[in-house]
Design a protein around this motif. Structure first.
Motif, PDB file in Angstrom:
ATOM      1  N   THR A   9      23.995  46.247   8.296  1.00  0.00           N
ATOM      2  CA  THR A   9      23.858  45.955   6.908  1.00  0.00           C
ATOM      3  C   THR A   9      22.265  45.553   6.966  1.00  0.00           C
ATOM      4  N   HIS A  10      21.937  44.810   5.797  1.00  0.00           N
ATOM      5  CA  HIS A  10      20.590  44.381   5.492  1.00  0.00           C
ATOM      6  C   HIS A  10      20.127  43.597   6.545  1.00  0.00           C
ATOM      7  N   ASP A  11      20.956  42.669   7.017  1.00  0.00           N
ATOM      8  CA  ASP A  11      20.347  41.844   8.113  1.00  0.00           C
ATOM      9  C   ASP A  11      20.141  42.249   9.501  1.00  0.00           C
ATOM     10  N   ASP A  12      20.585  43.631   9.651  1.00  0.00           N
ATOM     11  CA  ASP A  12      20.511  44.496  10.930  1.00  0.00           C
ATOM     12  C   ASP A  12      21.444  43.763  12.129  1.00  0.00           C
ATOM     13  N   ILE A  13      22.638  42.973  11.520  1.00  0.00           N
ATOM     14  CA  ILE A  13      23.754  42.584  12.316  1.00  0.00           C
ATOM     15  C   ILE A  13      24.773  43.493  12.216  1.00  0.00           C
ATOM     16  N   ASP A  14      25.189  43.585  13.696  1.00  0.00           N
ATOM     17  CA  ASP A  14      26.295  44.568  13.830  1.00  0.00           C
ATOM     18  C   ASP A  14      27.628  43.712  13.497  1.00  0.00           C
ATOM     19  N   TRP A  15      28.289  43.681  12.005  1.00  0.00           N
ATOM     20  CA  TRP A  15      29.301  42.793  11.924  1.00  0.00           C
ATOM     21  C   TRP A  15      30.599  43.280  12.467  1.00  0.00           C
ATOM     22  N   SER A  16      30.725  44.517  12.875  1.00  0.00           N
ATOM     23  CA  SER A  16      32.095  44.878  13.454  1.00  0.00           C
ATOM     24  C   SER A  16      32.087  44.426  14.831  1.00  0.00           C
ATOM     25  N   ASP A  17      30.944  44.187  15.640  1.00  0.00           N
ATOM     26  CA  ASP A  17      30.894  43.617  16.891  1.00  0.00           C
ATOM     27  C   ASP A  17      31.391  42.218  16.821  1.00  0.00           C
ATOM     28  N   ARG A  18      31.271  41.532  15.477  1.00  0.00           N
ATOM     29  CA  ARG A  18      31.293  39.946  15.388  1.00  0.00           C
ATOM     30  C   ARG A  18      32.921  39.875  14.850  1.00  0.00           C
ATOM     31  N   LEU A  19      33.643  40.643  15.070  1.00  0.00           N
ATOM     32  CA  LEU A  19      35.209  40.861  14.437  1.00  0.00           C
ATOM     33  C   LEU A  19      36.060  39.771  15.085  1.00  0.00           C
ATOM     34  N   ARG A  20      35.890  39.725  16.531  1.00  0.00           N
ATOM     35  CA  ARG A  20      36.900  38.770  17.130  1.00  0.00           C
ATOM     36  C   ARG A  20      36.202  37.221  16.815  1.00  0.00           C
TER      37      ARG A  20
ATOM     38  N   HIS B  29      34.671  50.507  -0.217  1.00  0.00           N
ATOM     39  CA  HIS B  29      33.558  50.364   0.739  1.00  0.00           C
ATOM     40  C   HIS B  29      32.334  50.525  -0.057  1.00  0.00           C
ATOM     41  N   ALA B  30      31.470  49.411   0.011  1.00  0.00           N
ATOM     42  CA  ALA B  30      30.252  49.314  -1.021  1.00  0.00           C
ATOM     43  C   ALA B  30      29.441  48.087  -0.561  1.00  0.00           C
ATOM     44  N   ASP B  31      28.208  48.468  -1.094  1.00  0.00           N
ATOM     45  CA  ASP B  31      27.136  47.321  -0.605  1.00  0.00           C
ATOM     46  C   ASP B  31      27.089  46.431  -1.690  1.00  0.00           C
ATOM     47  N   VAL B  32      27.194  45.048  -1.447  1.00  0.00           N
ATOM     48  CA  VAL B  32      27.069  43.995  -2.406  1.00  0.00           C
ATOM     49  C   VAL B  32      25.821  44.096  -3.056  1.00  0.00           C
ATOM     50  N   ALA B  33      24.622  44.412  -2.519  1.00  0.00           N
ATOM     51  CA  ALA B  33      23.238  44.688  -2.976  1.00  0.00           C
ATOM     52  C   ALA B  33      23.398  45.556  -3.906  1.00  0.00           C
ATOM     53  N   ASP B  34      24.242  46.378  -4.394  1.00  0.00           N
ATOM     54  CA  ASP B  34      24.102  47.615  -5.152  1.00  0.00           C
ATOM     55  C   ASP B  34      24.277  47.130  -6.572  1.00  0.00           C
TER      56      ASP B  34
ATOM     57  N   ASP C 232      17.942  40.021  -2.024  1.00  0.00           N
ATOM     58  CA  ASP C 232      17.507  39.294  -3.369  1.00  0.00           C
ATOM     59  C   ASP C 232      18.572  38.479  -3.586  1.00  0.00           C
ATOM     60  N   GLN C 233      18.776  37.242  -3.341  1.00  0.00           N
ATOM     61  CA  GLN C 233      20.053  36.584  -3.546  1.00  0.00           C
ATOM     62  C   GLN C 233      20.454  36.241  -4.955  1.00  0.00           C
ATOM     63  N   GLN C 234      19.319  35.808  -5.569  1.00  0.00           N
ATOM     64  CA  GLN C 234      19.645  35.796  -7.212  1.00  0.00           C
ATOM     65  C   GLN C 234      20.060  37.184  -7.760  1.00  0.00           C
TER      66      GLN C 234
ATOM     67  N   SER D  48      12.342  35.461  -2.325  1.00  0.00           N
ATOM     68  CA  SER D  48      12.576  33.959  -2.145  1.00  0.00           C
ATOM     69  C   SER D  48      13.555  33.656  -3.120  1.00  0.00           C
ATOM     70  N   MET D  49      14.364  32.552  -2.752  1.00  0.00           N
ATOM     71  CA  MET D  49      15.299  31.680  -3.785  1.00  0.00           C
ATOM     72  C   MET D  49      14.979  30.249  -3.633  1.00  0.00           C
ATOM     73  N   PRO D  50      13.837  29.861  -4.349  1.00  0.00           N
ATOM     74  CA  PRO D  50      13.286  28.462  -3.785  1.00  0.00           C
ATOM     75  C   PRO D  50      14.288  27.371  -4.706  1.00  0.00           C
ATOM     76  N   TYR D  51      15.394  27.553  -4.698  1.00  0.00           N
ATOM     77  CA  TYR D  51      16.386  26.528  -5.656  1.00  0.00           C
ATOM     78  C   TYR D  51      17.752  26.581  -4.982  1.00  0.00           C
ATOM     79  N   GLY D  52      18.609  25.750  -5.383  1.00  0.00           N
ATOM     80  CA  GLY D  52      19.668  25.481  -4.983  1.00  0.00           C
ATOM     81  C   GLY D  52      20.877  26.637  -5.839  1.00  0.00           C
ATOM     82  N   TRP D  53      21.978  26.493  -4.900  1.00  0.00           N
ATOM     83  CA  TRP D  53      23.039  27.647  -5.331  1.00  0.00           C
ATOM     84  C   TRP D  53      23.706  27.319  -6.607  1.00  0.00           C
ATOM     85  N   ASN D  54      23.688  26.139  -7.068  1.00  0.00           N
ATOM     86  CA  ASN D  54      24.064  25.484  -8.470  1.00  0.00           C
ATOM     87  C   ASN D  54      23.060  26.304  -9.340  1.00  0.00           C
ATOM     88  N   ILE D  55      21.863  26.120  -9.101  1.00  0.00           N
ATOM     89  CA  ILE D  55      20.802  26.665 -10.155  1.00  0.00           C
ATOM     90  C   ILE D  55      20.870  28.228  -9.986  1.00  0.00           C
TER      91      ILE D  55
END
Length: 289
Positions: free
Chosen positions: A5-16, A102-107, A131-133, A196-203
């Protein structure tokens, strides 16, 4: 075939590892599920966005079994989506409908592909997106008026090892976590379109237009010696932390970590009776007006 995915982590390999973590988190997270489901209408629609192996939606399904629900699982990794569907369907009973998308959350077009929800849940997925925001803005659009948006992000890092292990320099876990932090910062910076998202999740929830923004913590604590699953999880965790640390970790620490996860070594973690798991997750939530 590896799926990235965006982070280039193979999440299927992390299933266990995901399955083990969800099993260890299940009871404290059940209390969180109940809290989030308070006041839901009869037969609510729940979206689990970035569902992973589906652990939280298993809890949602079990808690909603008496009133029925539609639970929609969304993930960009098909293997995880299939596993989540299997697990949640088994827990759902006859009155709950379980669907997958089956979809990308960033879509940005994701809301058009999904039904409006009474509860939108996203656990530890937003911080992996460019883009987290913008992602939180999208989650807010998925909720129907009056619907709840809840994300699990941040909290207190998990610890599982004694400070002194009888091998190598004391404080290995602290150095592993510090190296992981450096790796994560570099990983985020390397995501195409990273913002960048230079503030907290509540904001971030407030900027998405959500009202009644609040947060609560969930303590995850398995004291030593813990079940066999705990030892397996700790071995997986130390292995993964060492891998992502790479050359950010000294050679001596790499040798120590390799010995700790080697079943043939006298210092093998699986033979210890003093491993534990302690940390906390934070759930941030807000309501669409």
């Amino acid at each position: 075939m590896a799926v990235h995915t965006h982070d280039d982590i193979d999440w299927s390999d992390r299933l266990r590892s995901l399955r083990m973590a969800e099993a260890l988190d299940a009871e404290p997270m059940r209390a969180a599920a109940r809290r989030l489901l308070e006041g839901m209408p009869e037969g609510p629609t729940v979206l689990d966005v970035g569902c992973g192996a589906g652990g939280m939606s298993v809890l949602f399904a079990e808690e909603l079994a008496s009133i029925g629900a539609k639970i929609v699982l969304v993930d960009a990794t098909e293997q995880l989506l299939a596993e989540a569907h299997r697990a949640v369907s088994a827990a759902a009973g006859e009155r709950a409908v379980v669907e997958t998308v089956h979809a990308d959350v960033a879509d940005d077009g994701l809301p058009a592909k999904l039904p409006a929800a009474d509860l939108v849940w996203a656990s530890r997925v937003v911080h992996h997106l460019p883009d987290q925001q913008s992602a939180i803005d999208t989650l807010a659009r998925l909720a129907r008026p009056g619907g709840l948006v809840a994300i699990s992000e941040g909290g207190l890092d998990f610890n599982c090892l004694p400070w002194e292990l009888g091998i190598g320099r004391p404080g290995l876990e602290e150095r592993l976590l510090a190296a992981r932090g450096e790796w994560f910062a570099e990983m985020r910076a390397g995501i195409p379109g990273s913002a960048s998202m230079p503030y907290g999740w509540n904001i971030a929830l407030q900027r998405a237009g959500l009202a009644d923004v609040d947060s609560f913590g969930v303590l995850i604590h398995h004291p030593a010696p813990g079940p066999e699953l705990l030892r397996e999880f700790v071995i997986e965790r130390v292995t993964w932390l060492t891998e992502v640390a790479g050359d950010r970790l000294g050679d001596d620490d790499h040798k120590t970590a390799a010995a700790l996860v080697d079943p043939a070594h006298p210092s093998y973690l699986g033979a210890r009776g003093d491993l534990f798991l302690q940390g906390a997750k934070t759930v941030h939530c807000g309501r669409r007006s």
